[in-house]
Design an enzyme around this catalytic site. Structure first.
Site: not given
Ligand SMILES: O=c1ccn([C@@H]2O[C@H](COP(=O)(O)O)[C@@H](O)[C@H]2O)c(=O)[nH]1
Length: 285
Positions: A96
Site C-alpha cells: 500500500k
Molecule cells: O481494504 C483492505 C485492503 C487490504 N487489506 C489487507 O488484507 C489482509 C486482510 O487480512 P485478514 O486476516 O483476512 O483480515 C491484511 O493484510 C490487510 O492489510 C484489508 O484487510 N483491507
C-alpha cells in the site's frame, strides 16, 4: 511476458477466484508453536507457501508482518516471493505505498522491476496523494508486465470517512479512483486482453457500494473471515462484476495451520464456495 491481467485471468480460470494472504501475525506464530522472531517468521511463511502455492491463483504476503522483523524479515519476504512464483502462484505484494511521484519511482524500482528481489507480480498502492502520483508505478509495472491494485473502497470501518466524500466534480473520492482505473485499463482491453492489469481494492465488508465497479481490471476483495465478510456478501457488493472478483482472506486460512493439508483444505473450501456463488449468479442472470 504476458500482461498481469492475462496471467491472472488464466490463473483464476485454472485455480479458481481466490487470494490467500500470508500475514504472519505474532498471535498466529504463537498458535503455530513458533517464536515471534525471524526464524519463526521464516518457518511460518515457507509453510504457507508450501501448502498454498500450488493451489491458489494469488498469494498476498503482507509486507508489514515481514518488515517488523527488520532486515532478516525482509530477506524472508524476498524468499517467499521467489518460492511462491516457483510454485506457480501469482504474487501480490501488499505494501500500500503512496507518495509524491518522484519517490513513487523508487517504490516502482523496488516492487515492479524484475531486477529487484522484492519484485512481485503485482503490488498494492494508495492513491490518496492523487491518482497521477501513482504514474511511475503504473508505467513501470506496465513495462514489465506487472499489475497494480489501487485502494478504492477498503474493508476497514474508517475508510468511508475519506472514500465516500464527494469531490468538487460530484463523484465520490472512491468513484474518482474507480474512473481513473477504468481509463488506465481501456487500452489493454481494446487490444484484446481479457482483463486489465490495473485492479482495485474493494472490501467484502462494504455492502452495496453504489459505484460502477466495472473497471476492466481485477477487483481484490479482502475482508473475508476475520473481518466479518462472507463469500455470500460478495454478491451484494459486486453484483454483475462478480466474474472479476478475487476474494481474499488471510487469518481465516492461516488459522487452520500449521498442518499443510488443513491449510490447503481451508483455501479449497473458500475457492469452492466462490465457484458455487458464481454458478448461482450465472443462472440467475
Ligand atoms: O481494504 C483492505 C485492503 C487490504 N487489506 C489487507 O488484507 C489482509 C486482510 O487480512 P485478514 O486476516 O483476512 O483480515 C491484511 O493484510 C490487510 O492489510 C484489508 O484487510 N483491507
Amino acid at each position: 511476458m504476458a500482461s498481469f491481467g492475462r496471467r491472472l485471468h488464466a490463473a483464476m480460470a485454472a485455480r479458481g477466484q481466490f487470494c490467500a494472504g500470508i500475514d504472519p501475525h505474532p498471535g498466529l506464530l504463537t498458535a503455530w508453536g513458533l517464536d515471534d522472531d525471524a526464524a519463526g517468521l521464516e518457518r511460518f511463511a515457507r509453510t504457507a507457501v508450501e501448502a498454498l502455492g500450488e493451489t491458489v491463483a494469488l498469494l498476498k504476503p503482507q509486507s508489514a508482518f515481514f518488515e517488523r522483523h527488520g532486515s532478516r524479515g525482509v530477506a524472508v519476504l524476498e524468499r517467499v516471493i521467489a518460492d511462491a512464483k516457483a510454485a506457480g502462484a501469482l504474487v501480490l505484494l501488499d505494501v500500500k505505498r503512496g507518495d509524491i511521484g518522484s519517490t513513487m519511482q523508487a517504490y516502482a524500482d523496488a516492487y515492479c522491476d524484475p531486477a529487484s528481489p522484492l519484485c512481485a507480480d503485482a503490488v498494492t498502492v494508495s492513491p490518496y496523494l492523487g491518482f497521477e502520483s501513482l504514474r511511475p508505478v503504473l508505467d513501470t509495472a506496465a513495462v514489465h508486465g506487472n499489475g497494480v491494485f489501487v485502494l478504492a473502497l477498503t474493508s476497514n470501518p474508517e475508510g468511508p470517512e475519506v472514500q465516500h466524500a464527494t469531490t468538487a466534480g460530484g463523484r465520490t473520492v472512491a468513484g474518482t479512483m474507480l474512473a481513473h482505473v477504468r481509463a488506465a485499463n481501456a487500452a489493454a482491453l481494446a487490444a484484446g486482453d481479457p482483463l486489465g492489469s490495473v485492479g482495485v481494492v474493494v472490501g467484502a465488508t462494504t455492502g452495496a457500494t453504489g459505484e460502477d465497479l466495472a473497471v476492466g481490471g481485477p477487483l481484490l476483495a479482502p475482508g473475508i473471515g476475520a473481518q466479518g465478510g462472507t463469500v455470500e456478501d460478495l454478491a451484494t457488493v459486486f453484483g454483475a462484476a462478480l466474474p472479476q472478483v478475487v476474494p481474499a482472506a488471510s487469518r481465516e486460512v492461516l488459522g487452520a495451520g500449521p498442518a499443510l493439508d488443513a491449510l490447503r483444505a481451508a483455501a479449497v473450501r473458500t475457492i469452492e464456495d466462490v465457484r458455487d456463488l458464481l454458478f448461482r449468479a450465472s443462472i440467475q442472470a
